[in-house]
Design a protein around this motif. Structure first.
Motif, PDB file in Angstrom:
ATOM      1  N   ALA A 240       0.917  -1.094  -0.070  1.00  0.00           N
ATOM      2  CA  ALA A 240      -0.014  -0.089  -0.105  1.00  0.00           C
ATOM      3  C   ALA A 240       0.885   1.358  -0.050  1.00  0.00           C
ATOM      4  O   ALA A 240       1.738   1.372   0.624  1.00  0.00           O
ATOM      5  CB  ALA A 240      -0.947   0.019   1.240  1.00  0.00           C
ATOM      6  N   LEU A 241       0.453   2.115  -0.634  1.00  0.00           N
ATOM      7  CA  LEU A 241       0.897   3.696  -0.767  1.00  0.00           C
ATOM      8  C   LEU A 241      -0.125   4.496  -0.247  1.00  0.00           C
ATOM      9  O   LEU A 241      -1.152   4.455  -0.226  1.00  0.00           O
ATOM     10  CB  LEU A 241       1.367   3.922  -2.219  1.00  0.00           C
ATOM     11  N   PRO A 242       0.358   5.660   0.314  1.00  0.00           N
ATOM     12  CA  PRO A 242      -0.609   6.535   0.901  1.00  0.00           C
ATOM     13  C   PRO A 242      -1.556   7.074  -0.199  1.00  0.00           C
ATOM     14  O   PRO A 242      -1.233   6.925  -1.533  1.00  0.00           O
ATOM     15  CB  PRO A 242       0.239   7.899   1.469  1.00  0.00           C
ATOM     16  N   ARG A 243      -2.785   7.514  -0.015  1.00  0.00           N
ATOM     17  CA  ARG A 243      -3.716   8.023  -1.034  1.00  0.00           C
ATOM     18  C   ARG A 243      -3.167   9.228  -1.746  1.00  0.00           C
ATOM     19  O   ARG A 243      -2.245   9.936  -0.955  1.00  0.00           O
ATOM     20  CB  ARG A 243      -5.095   8.225  -0.299  1.00  0.00           C
ATOM     21  N   SER A 244      -3.494   9.625  -3.107  1.00  0.00           N
ATOM     22  CA  SER A 244      -2.946  10.665  -3.581  1.00  0.00           C
ATOM     23  C   SER A 244      -3.555  12.042  -2.908  1.00  0.00           C
ATOM     24  O   SER A 244      -4.625  11.778  -2.100  1.00  0.00           O
ATOM     25  CB  SER A 244      -3.372  10.514  -4.913  1.00  0.00           C
ATOM     26  N   LEU A 245      -3.435  13.378  -3.480  1.00  0.00           N
ATOM     27  CA  LEU A 245      -4.005  14.471  -3.137  1.00  0.00           C
ATOM     28  C   LEU A 245      -5.474  14.362  -3.413  1.00  0.00           C
ATOM     29  O   LEU A 245      -6.193  15.108  -2.459  1.00  0.00           O
ATOM     30  CB  LEU A 245      -3.307  15.441  -3.610  1.00  0.00           C
ATOM     31  N   TRP A 246      -5.940  13.515  -4.278  1.00  0.00           N
ATOM     32  CA  TRP A 246      -7.628  13.383  -4.533  1.00  0.00           C
ATOM     33  C   TRP A 246      -8.025  12.177  -4.003  1.00  0.00           C
ATOM     34  O   TRP A 246      -8.938  11.692  -4.059  1.00  0.00           O
ATOM     35  CB  TRP A 246      -7.701  13.684  -6.036  1.00  0.00           C
ATOM     36  N   GLN A 247      -7.094  11.620  -3.031  1.00  0.00           N
ATOM     37  CA  GLN A 247      -7.515  10.514  -2.242  1.00  0.00           C
ATOM     38  C   GLN A 247      -7.922   9.208  -3.433  1.00  0.00           C
ATOM     39  O   GLN A 247      -8.634   8.190  -2.753  1.00  0.00           O
ATOM     40  CB  GLN A 247      -8.618  10.901  -1.369  1.00  0.00           C
TER      41      GLN A 247
END
Length: 278
Positions: free
Chosen positions: A199-206
């Motif tokens: 898993a990676l952190p969600r992007s700026l737009w989630q």
């Protein structure tokens, strides 16, 4: 990226996607301070093709003596409007013969032409000149992406002997695709056992993001963020070695929303007419 039938164009979607040659574009994105994004949807008058050359209005892709030469002359979209002009050369170490069907009926196909390449970029702006490793691939389809997929991720990571690519997708029918390939510099390819999803952190737009590797993955640099799509430089581990590559995640359920199309029209202008001056 070059498109015949611009899959992310709202104009193509609004047209019913019945005439792909009337919705063509060459998309260019640069990153970092002063980064630009160009994706002008052009009509059929702007398209010219031959066995070695693909032209869309003022820009083109040409095979010349084993190199893909990309001539760019575009205007970027808001919020930073300006000309993006110059030349990019992609020199493959070899051309592969790999094709990966993304659906059982072959309606969508990934074709990694040159996963191991040297790229030379010379655009007319300070800091937009560099040489490094890169790749050249293509996707082909006979149906809209959102008609068959809910979500997918893709990643290309350089290694000491070539490059490794991962393709993961969830189809609308609930079935899943998971594929991994290693490409050597001579163009040979082999399917590999898939490492664990990371898993990676969600992007700026989630937008949800994940990649594969032998250990934790992390984002090194954001590149492109949209409500349904994200591209970033990501570090993962392959066979115990760190590798920094390009990663993409695409949420087709979000893309299917009609609310997105007017937003996209701001970033993807339509220019139906063109004259090559012949």
């Amino acid at each position: 990226m070059g498109f015949i039938g611009s899959v992310f164009s709202p104009w193509y979607a609004w047209s019913g996607r019945k005439d792909p040659e009337n919705h063509v574009c060459i998309n260019v994105a640069t990153y970092g301070p002063g980064g630009r994004f160009t994706m002008t949807d052009r009509g059929r008058d702007a398209l010219r093709q031959s066995p070695r050359k693909f032209e869309v209005g003022p820009s083109s892709l040409t095979w010349e003596r084993g190199e893909l030469v990309i001539d760019i002359n575009e205007i970027s979209a808001p919020p930073v409007i300006g000309r993006v002009r110059g030349k990019i050369r992609v020199t493959p170490s070899a051309i592969t013969g790999v094709e990966l069907p993304l659906t059982p009926d072959g309606a969508h196909v990934w074709r990694p032409f040159a996963p191991v390449s040297t790229v030379t970029c010379d655009l007319e702006a300070p800091g937009w000149q560099w040489t490094g490793h890169g790749y050249f691939d293509a996707n082909f389809g006979t149906r809209a992406l959102e008609a068959d997929f809910a979500y997918w991720t893709w990643g290309r990571y350089p290694t000491a002997s070539g490059a490794t690519c991962f393709y993961d997708a969830t189809r609308l029918d609930g079935s899943e695709l998971g594929a991994g390939f290693h490409f050597d510099r001579d163009g040979s390819a082999r399917a590999i056992d898939l490492p664990q999803k990371r898993a990676l952190p969600r992007s700026l737009w989630q937008v949800r993001r994940e990649t594969r590797g032998d250990g934790p993955a992390r984002q090194v640099m954001p590149m492109l963020d949209a409500p349904f799509y994200t591209r970033a430089m990501v570090e993962t581990q392959l066979e115990g070695q760190p590798s920094i590559g390009v990663h993409e995640a695409l949420d087709l359920r979000r893309f299917r929303s009609p609310l997105l199309k007017p937003m996209l029209a701001v970033r993807v202008p339509r220019r139906a007419r063109w004259n090559f001056g012949i």
